[in-house]
Design a protein around this motif. Structure first.
Motif, short mmCIF file in Angstrom:
data_model
loop_
_atom_site.label_atom_id
_atom_site.label_comp_id
_atom_site.label_asym_id
_atom_site.label_seq_id
_atom_site.Cartn_x
_atom_site.Cartn_y
_atom_site.Cartn_z
N GLY A 153 -9.09 6.08 2.07
CA GLY A 153 -7.94 7.34 2.11
C GLY A 153 -7.90 7.84 3.39
O GLY A 153 -8.61 7.53 4.51
N SER A 154 -6.88 8.50 3.79
CA SER A 154 -6.58 9.05 5.09
C SER A 154 -7.71 10.10 5.59
O SER A 154 -7.85 10.28 6.87
CB SER A 154 -5.25 9.77 4.89
OG SER A 154 -5.20 10.69 4.12
N LEU A 155 -8.40 10.66 4.56
CA LEU A 155 -9.68 11.31 4.99
C LEU A 155 -10.64 10.72 5.81
O LEU A 155 -11.47 11.11 6.59
CB LEU A 155 -10.11 12.20 3.84
CG LEU A 155 -11.24 13.21 4.10
CD1 LEU A 155 -10.87 14.27 5.04
CD2 LEU A 155 -11.78 13.85 2.80
N ALA A 156 -10.93 9.50 4.87
CA ALA A 156 -12.00 8.57 5.51
C ALA A 156 -11.53 7.89 6.86
O ALA A 156 -12.45 7.74 7.65
CB ALA A 156 -12.29 7.59 4.54
N ASN A 157 -10.28 7.89 6.88
CA ASN A 157 -9.67 7.21 8.15
C ASN A 157 -9.61 8.08 9.30
O ASN A 157 -9.01 7.63 10.57
CB ASN A 157 -8.44 6.46 7.82
CG ASN A 157 -8.64 5.22 6.88
OD1 ASN A 157 -9.72 4.56 6.92
ND2 ASN A 157 -7.63 4.92 6.08
N GLY A 158 -9.80 9.43 9.10
CA GLY A 158 -9.60 10.32 10.28
C GLY A 158 -8.22 10.67 10.37
O GLY A 158 -7.98 11.20 11.50
N MET A 159 -7.21 10.10 9.56
CA MET A 159 -5.71 10.44 9.70
C MET A 159 -5.58 12.00 9.95
O MET A 159 -6.05 12.73 8.96
CB MET A 159 -5.06 9.69 8.91
CG MET A 159 -4.91 8.16 9.05
SD MET A 159 -4.15 7.41 8.00
CE MET A 159 -2.44 7.75 8.29
#
Length: 333
Positions: A153-159
């Protein structure tokens, strides 16, 4: 006379030795019923919802929806006869997602830094695969296993944070690969368990100590109070160095992105709760629960606004005390 007497004697003996065939046969009793075949595959499927996803003292977000499969395969049996214990292969597959992307880490940008187009909430999913060898000695059981945790997800990807102009980048979460040594025993009506977990990929240790007791209300309903205490040793929860710099400064990460630190060392959180398992039938159980998560020591100190997000609102909600609830439906096959 003697001949007649001898013939009478022989006739009497022959008559006594001859089975009675006249009249109805004596009824034959029904044989004892055979036990039903054991068709239990040792697999349990579950679906669940948590108002907040709390893992190892950290509140990742709201409205966590999850599904899982776990099982046990008996490798060596016969504990009752020889006292040698039994050995089983344990396995689990679990997947969860934040419904609505209500994470607790993302700052509320509100257009700050020209970030009006950046979401103030981010998606997060987690896939966990695990396996372990468990040996039951009778008074206690010991297990040793490996688990792989894939953060998505975007949280894990740092987005979001990585989209900020001037941000150093590298924010997010790494995957986690850990070795676990577990122990469980019963002290009267209380079950006590503990585990030591080492992250092969990110480094750092996490220890826990848990206790629970089952109080039967009826044949179908029980009350299970439980408590768990966590301790970290250079523990980083899989967060990247840049993320730890933002989350905790010198407590969790470092004073700047170039500083490599060793994560949290100390008590992490106390988690207490009550489960209410309800047996729907011989295989299905519905378990509502209520719980509270109370961060401690260095983790409690993370519940503050990061200096990186001054005036914006830092990602502090993940480390605040919280009461939450949920429900799980599990079916054994």
């Amino acid at each position: 006379m003697k001949l007649n007497a001898l013939l009478k004697t022989l006739g009497f003996l022959a008559l006594a030795a001859t089975p009675v065939v006249a009249g109805p046969s004596a009824p034959v009793k029904n044989p004892a019923p055979l036990p039903p075949p054991n068709d239990d595959l040792g697999i349990t499927a579950s679906l669940g919802y948590d108002s907040n996803y709390v893992w190892r003292g950290i509140n990742y977000g709201q409205h966590w929806v999850r599904a899982g499969l776990n099982g046990a395969l008996l490798l060596v049996g016969g504990a009752a006869e020889d006292g040698a214990g039994s050995t089983s292969l344990l396995w689990n597959v679990d997947y969860g997602s934040l419904a609505g992307d209500h994470d607790t880490f993302s700052p509320n940008f509100n257009g700050a830094f020209g970030a009006a187009a950046i979401k103030s909430t981010n998606s997060f999913q987690r896939l966990q695969l695990g396996t372990a060898i468990s040996h039951d000695f009778g008074p206690a059981s010991v297990s040793f296993g490996y688990s792989f945790i894939h953060n998505m997800g975007s949280l894990a990807n740092g987005m979001g944070v990585n989209q900020l102009a001037g941000a150093p980048g590298g924010f997010g979460m790494n995957d986690i690969q850990q070795l676990t040594l577990g122990f469980s025993t019963n002290l009267g009506p209380i079950n006590v368990s503990s585990s030591a977990n080492y992250d092969l990929f990110n480094g750092g240790w996490y220890f826990d100590l848990n206790a629970k007791s089952t109080i039967a209300v009826t044949d179908a309903i029980s009350i299970v109070p439980h408590a768990g205490l966590g301790y970290g040793l250079h523990y980083n929860a899989g967060f990247t160095q840049s993320t730890r710099n933002i989350l905790g400064g010198g407590t969790f990460g470092g004073s700047n992105s170039s500083t490599t630190t060793n994560g949290i060392s100390g008590w992490t959180a106390l988690n207490v709760g009550i489960d209410f398992p309800i047996k729907l039938n011989s295989r299905a159980t519905l378990t509502p629960y209520v719980a509270a998560n109370l961060p401690m020591g260095p983790m409690a100190n993370l519940a503050r606004s990061s200096s990186f997000f001054t005036g914006v609102g830092g990602p502090s909600n993940a480390f605040r005390s919280i009461c939450y609830y949920g429900v799980t439906l599990s079916v054994r096959f």
